[in-house]
Design an enzyme around this catalytic site. Sequence first.
Site, PDB file in Angstrom:
ATOM      1  N   ARG A 290       0.799  -1.220   0.000  1.00  0.00           N
ATOM      2  CA  ARG A 290       0.000   0.000   0.000  1.00  0.00           C
ATOM      3  C   ARG A 290       0.832   1.271   0.000  1.00  0.00           C
ATOM      4  O   ARG A 290       0.510   2.226  -0.697  1.00  0.00           O
ATOM      5  CB  ARG A 290      -0.887  -0.002   1.236  1.00  0.00           C
ATOM      6  CG  ARG A 290      -1.896  -1.092   1.157  1.00  0.00           C
ATOM      7  CD  ARG A 290      -2.709  -1.241   2.391  1.00  0.00           C
ATOM      8  NE  ARG A 290      -3.731  -2.237   2.130  1.00  0.00           N
ATOM      9  CZ  ARG A 290      -4.617  -2.643   3.025  1.00  0.00           C
ATOM     10  NH1 ARG A 290      -4.593  -2.143   4.241  1.00  0.00           N
ATOM     11  NH2 ARG A 290      -5.510  -3.534   2.702  1.00  0.00           N
TER      12      ARG A 290
ATOM     13  N   ARG B 248       1.395  -1.992   7.146  1.00  0.00           N
ATOM     14  CA  ARG B 248       0.648  -3.239   7.303  1.00  0.00           C
ATOM     15  C   ARG B 248       0.255  -3.788   5.934  1.00  0.00           C
ATOM     16  O   ARG B 248      -0.162  -3.041   5.059  1.00  0.00           O
ATOM     17  CB  ARG B 248      -0.615  -2.990   8.124  1.00  0.00           C
ATOM     18  CG  ARG B 248      -1.526  -4.186   8.192  1.00  0.00           C
ATOM     19  CD  ARG B 248      -2.697  -3.959   9.112  1.00  0.00           C
ATOM     20  NE  ARG B 248      -3.685  -3.034   8.606  1.00  0.00           N
ATOM     21  CZ  ARG B 248      -4.576  -3.329   7.655  1.00  0.00           C
ATOM     22  NH1 ARG B 248      -4.586  -4.514   7.088  1.00  0.00           N
ATOM     23  NH2 ARG B 248      -5.457  -2.433   7.280  1.00  0.00           N
TER      24      ARG B 248
HETATM   25  C1  LIG Z   1     -12.936   0.553   5.540  1.00  0.00           C
HETATM   26  C2  LIG Z   1     -11.948  -0.383   6.143  1.00  0.00           C
HETATM   27  C3  LIG Z   1     -11.709  -1.615   5.548  1.00  0.00           C
HETATM   28  C4  LIG Z   1     -10.792  -2.502   6.085  1.00  0.00           C
HETATM   29  N1  LIG Z   1     -10.581  -3.695   5.466  1.00  0.00           N
HETATM   30  C5  LIG Z   1      -9.709  -4.573   6.009  1.00  0.00           C
HETATM   31  C6  LIG Z   1      -9.499  -5.844   5.415  1.00  0.00           C
HETATM   32  O1  LIG Z   1     -10.101  -6.195   4.403  1.00  0.00           O
HETATM   33  N2  LIG Z   1      -8.631  -6.687   5.990  1.00  0.00           N
HETATM   34  C7  LIG Z   1      -7.955  -6.353   7.122  1.00  0.00           C
HETATM   35  O2  LIG Z   1      -7.207  -7.180   7.610  1.00  0.00           O
HETATM   36  N3  LIG Z   1      -8.147  -5.169   7.706  1.00  0.00           N
HETATM   37  C8  LIG Z   1      -8.993  -4.263   7.185  1.00  0.00           C
HETATM   38  N4  LIG Z   1      -9.178  -3.042   7.788  1.00  0.00           N
HETATM   39  C9  LIG Z   1      -8.547  -2.768   9.086  1.00  0.00           C
HETATM   40  C10 LIG Z   1      -9.327  -3.455  10.185  1.00  0.00           C
HETATM   41  O3  LIG Z   1     -10.695  -3.417   9.906  1.00  0.00           O
HETATM   42  C11 LIG Z   1      -9.132  -2.814  11.552  1.00  0.00           C
HETATM   43  O4  LIG Z   1      -7.788  -2.581  11.783  1.00  0.00           O
HETATM   44  C12 LIG Z   1      -9.635  -3.734  12.637  1.00  0.00           C
HETATM   45  O5  LIG Z   1     -10.950  -4.131  12.360  1.00  0.00           O
HETATM   46  C13 LIG Z   1      -9.563  -3.094  13.995  1.00  0.00           C
HETATM   47  O6  LIG Z   1     -10.181  -3.937  14.926  1.00  0.00           O
HETATM   48  P1  LIG Z   1     -10.095  -3.642  16.462  1.00  0.00           P
HETATM   49  O7  LIG Z   1     -10.814  -4.755  17.129  1.00  0.00           O
HETATM   50  O8  LIG Z   1      -8.709  -3.391  16.864  1.00  0.00           O
HETATM   51  O9  LIG Z   1     -10.878  -2.275  16.680  1.00  0.00           O
HETATM   52  P2  LIG Z   1     -12.324  -1.753  16.219  1.00  0.00           P
HETATM   53  O10 LIG Z   1     -13.042  -2.713  15.388  1.00  0.00           O
HETATM   54  O11 LIG Z   1     -12.106  -0.381  15.725  1.00  0.00           O
HETATM   55  O12 LIG Z   1     -13.145  -1.695  17.573  1.00  0.00           O
HETATM   56  C14 LIG Z   1     -12.942  -0.710  18.520  1.00  0.00           C
HETATM   57  C15 LIG Z   1     -13.894  -0.948  19.651  1.00  0.00           C
HETATM   58  O13 LIG Z   1     -13.519  -0.143  20.746  1.00  0.00           O
HETATM   59  C16 LIG Z   1     -14.635   0.523  21.274  1.00  0.00           C
HETATM   60  N5  LIG Z   1     -14.128   1.738  21.904  1.00  0.00           N
HETATM   61  C17 LIG Z   1     -13.249   2.634  21.400  1.00  0.00           C
HETATM   62  N6  LIG Z   1     -12.994   3.592  22.307  1.00  0.00           N
HETATM   63  C18 LIG Z   1     -13.724   3.287  23.393  1.00  0.00           C
HETATM   64  C19 LIG Z   1     -13.878   3.905  24.661  1.00  0.00           C
HETATM   65  N7  LIG Z   1     -13.214   5.005  25.007  1.00  0.00           N
HETATM   66  N8  LIG Z   1     -14.738   3.332  25.531  1.00  0.00           N
HETATM   67  C20 LIG Z   1     -15.424   2.192  25.218  1.00  0.00           C
HETATM   68  N9  LIG Z   1     -15.281   1.566  24.040  1.00  0.00           N
HETATM   69  C21 LIG Z   1     -14.455   2.123  23.148  1.00  0.00           C
HETATM   70  C22 LIG Z   1     -15.557   0.710  20.129  1.00  0.00           C
HETATM   71  O14 LIG Z   1     -16.869   0.864  20.584  1.00  0.00           O
HETATM   72  C23 LIG Z   1     -15.348  -0.594  19.371  1.00  0.00           C
HETATM   73  O15 LIG Z   1     -16.174  -1.581  19.927  1.00  0.00           O
HETATM   74  C24 LIG Z   1     -10.086  -2.143   7.240  1.00  0.00           C
HETATM   75  C25 LIG Z   1     -10.313  -0.912   7.837  1.00  0.00           C
HETATM   76  C26 LIG Z   1     -11.210  -0.014   7.275  1.00  0.00           C
HETATM   77  C27 LIG Z   1     -11.353   1.328   7.874  1.00  0.00           C
END
Ligand SMILES: Cc1cc2nc3c(=O)[nH]c(=O)nc-3n(C[C@H](O)[C@H](O)[C@H](O)COP(=O)(O)OP(=O)(O)OC[C@H]3O[C@@H](n4cnc5c(N)ncnc54)[C@H](O)[C@@H]3O)c2cc1C
Lengths: 666, 254
Positions: free
Chosen positions: A337, A463
Amino acid sequence: MALESKTPKGPLKDKWTNHKNDINLVNPANKRHIDVIVIGTGLAGGSAAASLAEMGYKVKAFCFQDSPRRAHSIAAQGGINAAKNYQNDGDSVHRLFYDTIKGGDYRSRESNVHRLAEVSASIIDQCVAQGVPFAREYGGMLDNRSFGGVLVSRTFYAKGQTGQQLLLGAYSAMSRQIGQGHIKMYNRHEMLDLVLVDGKARGIIARNLITGEIERHSAHAVVIASGGYGNVFFLSTNAMGSNVTAAWKAHRKGAYMANPCFTQIHPTCIPRSGDHQSKLTLMSESLRNDGRIWVPKNLDDVKAIREGTKKATALSEEERDYYLERRYPSFGNLVPRDVASRAAKERCDAGYGVNKTGEAVYLDFSAAIQRYGKEKAVVMHIENPSESEVIRLGEGVIESKYGNLFQMYEKITDHNPYKMPMMIYPAVHYTMGGLWVDYNLMTTIPGCYAAGEANFSDHGANRLGASALMQGLADGYFVLPYTIGDSLAKEIMTGHIDENGPEFIKAEAEVKDRLARLCNINGTKTVDHFHKELGKLMWDHVGMARNSEGLNKAISEIKALREKFWKEVKVPGTPDSFNQELEKAGRVADLLELGELMAKDALTREESCGGHFREEHQTPEGEALRDDENFTFVSAWEWTGDASEAKLNKEELTFEAVELKQRSYK
Amino acid sequence: MANENLNLTLKVWRQNGPNNPGRMETYQVKDISPDSSFLEMMDVLNNNLIETGKDPVAFDHDCREGICGSCSMFINGEAHGPDRGVTTCQLHMRKFKSGDTIHIEPWRAKAFPVIKDLVVDRSSFDRIIQAGGFISVNTSGNTVDANAIPINKEDADKAFDAATCIGCGACVASCKNASAMLFVSAKVSQLALLPQGRVEAEDRVLNMVHQMDEEGFGNCTNTGACEVECPKGISLENIARMNREYASALVKKG
Ligand SMILES: Cc1cc2nc3c(=O)[nH]c(=O)nc-3n(C[C@H](O)[C@H](O)[C@H](O)COP(=O)(O)OP(=O)(O)OC[C@H]3O[C@@H](n4cnc5c(N)ncnc54)[C@H](O)[C@@H]3O)c2cc1C
Ligand code: SF4
Ligand code: FES
């Protein structure tokens, strides 16, 4: 403080197995008396909460949305990697490990990345067992596709909705535990501080977003899985609520922030169309399997296209510059990327951008439509199919692969991407930086863990596509459930943590005070106003290309903006009610501190690596130029009490299994 | 393509809390780009309201790309507005004309009480899933290889189609009985179509339907309004499948 990665001894490929064998276990009867708080219900938090609850711990999970199913992971499109080698194309744990280290431009920790590759195959097994409907071939076997930066097909997918399907898998596993009373779920709650007792993470202060009530929650360990902070740029592909607050509160309480400047700018997003925009939309990297990226060779054609007197489809093959295929013949459109994004910027800066703003390149599916159409005609025994027949069949194949993405594109732009090439441009997408964690995923605060995008662990300076979903689920299903036991085993005699202790009372008072302050400023400018200003500073100076002059400017201007924010922002309503502006204000206040640190980190790193491109450090061909001698380390920033005075600590990176090379995708 | 910016009259439901009476308020917004999304238009309204010292309109949203299921507006009498196959956040202002009056209301259903303005409480959906919308498998790393059970592509695709439900609740809001059958049947179908999900299929459908009734959703009278307004094209076939599953489970398990 010295940074100890706690990487187990022994050969790379045995480290994880040995570590699992050596780790402290908690007896099942004792687990019932141990509380764990999980912040976030995305892939990382959702899978961690479910797994920890299945093991017998008492889990409290938090998310700010109205349901755990809506975490930002739901929006991931393209797929998830795993070293299954179902395609028999030479994939292996080692190859996935190597691709990830190389893709990350040699700025990640070998041991963590190897573990990620090792557990990747189990993730797919687990998800299928949960009922995740991955794409299949006609024989009933799972299908794969390719992503950037690799030469094998190891990406599992569910059309363009892979994140949704994986998250719903984790959500249903969580729901089962909620139903059984092992997880207590707090929807519409936001963590606003981390509480430390005797130096250990012992709980949080949260705001009930419906009533505005401030609550104390105690636990023996806190897992932060709150996602990434790309929204510091205002415009990004992240969901509107994605933010840094939970991680930042931990940072301010002593958790180091690692490599905050490592930001991923994704090459294929729908370009900006005007000031009304609140976010940018990704067009999944999977599209680069079948789409070819180009701009016109001649500036005259560019001009005609911008003026609307010529159409992209009118240009012959000779008049097109497939610049990725030209510059990187070996990987072509599937370069990583960071490389693809910079190449698009280079062409657009040179004046070849194809839309009104001059910031767009084409992603063209006509060749793929032809190819698939002809293949399909053969399969269907249609002899001498007409041109329109081929196109119809080809479009059908493209639709089955990317239908929802094409629909999304058309809804936003009002253009039909089956007939005209898509227009795309890079946008902020992912943050490799995050809370520093050791091999056990523990931050520098004992008892405080970080998982998923919120930590810095596996992706170095860039990444690879489809690796964030893999990492989130690896952390939550297969790593944390083991490693957290190491510290929790010491807690079996601790007993319930008192929520009425002085540390909780003090933290609660501070949270209330800050909320009141925000509401009382009563200035004249909206939160969005400041967020947009911050985003512009970040994009202009801490974006795709950085230099010391711009970074210095960003540092002083962000600081000034922050001061202005605290004098001039207007937050309507009160803290003790449903108040979405107040939620936003708190998040933007934290982003205003983070932005400065990102600029500072970028300024300190006098090299180019992965997504971090310092204009002062490039090869004559304009490729990123690393400085391994001086910068083979993780920058881990320590809060000192003043947002402008963070202190740099370093974790030196050592490589045993791979040789450091200048990346080449030529 | 319309290029002219729009001036609009908005009639928006304002309600301070579940127990307060609500009312429609009228607002004007000017100079809205036809390329902006419906929620971006709402952002403009809210920033205007804040700048003039008024309370902004509360509404749920997050991903703004049609997948999280947060956004939930009843626009001119239709869930997610006049466009087909989209959520409110994907609805674009080019679907409207300058001078239009747009009515914006929350989802209305007994099982979705209003929290504030356009924000409703959909936790009843979560509780239905908690009652059985899962396959009981612990995380272990020792589950069988993902390719050990081949799944016929047609079933896999159907399961996928059902699984794309985003839990938005438009089906409930569109139904004159406020029935949740489309939502519940989508999850029941997804899992019933897969061999892994068959094992618990009977208990699942009985438990989920029981919970649905407990939450106060209405009965399905086959009007099909839900399918029309569902942004993800979840098909009525799923309801038929659930009815079959339910009937046979009832016979077996009472
Ligand atoms: C459009 C898009 C497409 C993507 N496509 C891909 C893909 O095809 N393949 C891939 O590997 N990756 C992809 N990614 C990256 C990937 O989706 C994310 O990096 C990953 O899903 C993050 O997961 P996470 O569980 O770390 O956090 P998130 O899914 O962001 O979850 C964060 C959680 O924390 C909670 N939270 C945050 N702050 C607080 C707070 N202060 N108090 C209480 N709760 C809080 C939220 O409510 C949520 O539940 C993509 C990202 C985007 C934006
Ligand atoms: S069935 Fe359709 S309308 Fe109902 S919740 Fe699911 S996606 Fe929304
Ligand atoms: S905001 Fe996510 S579906 Fe509309």
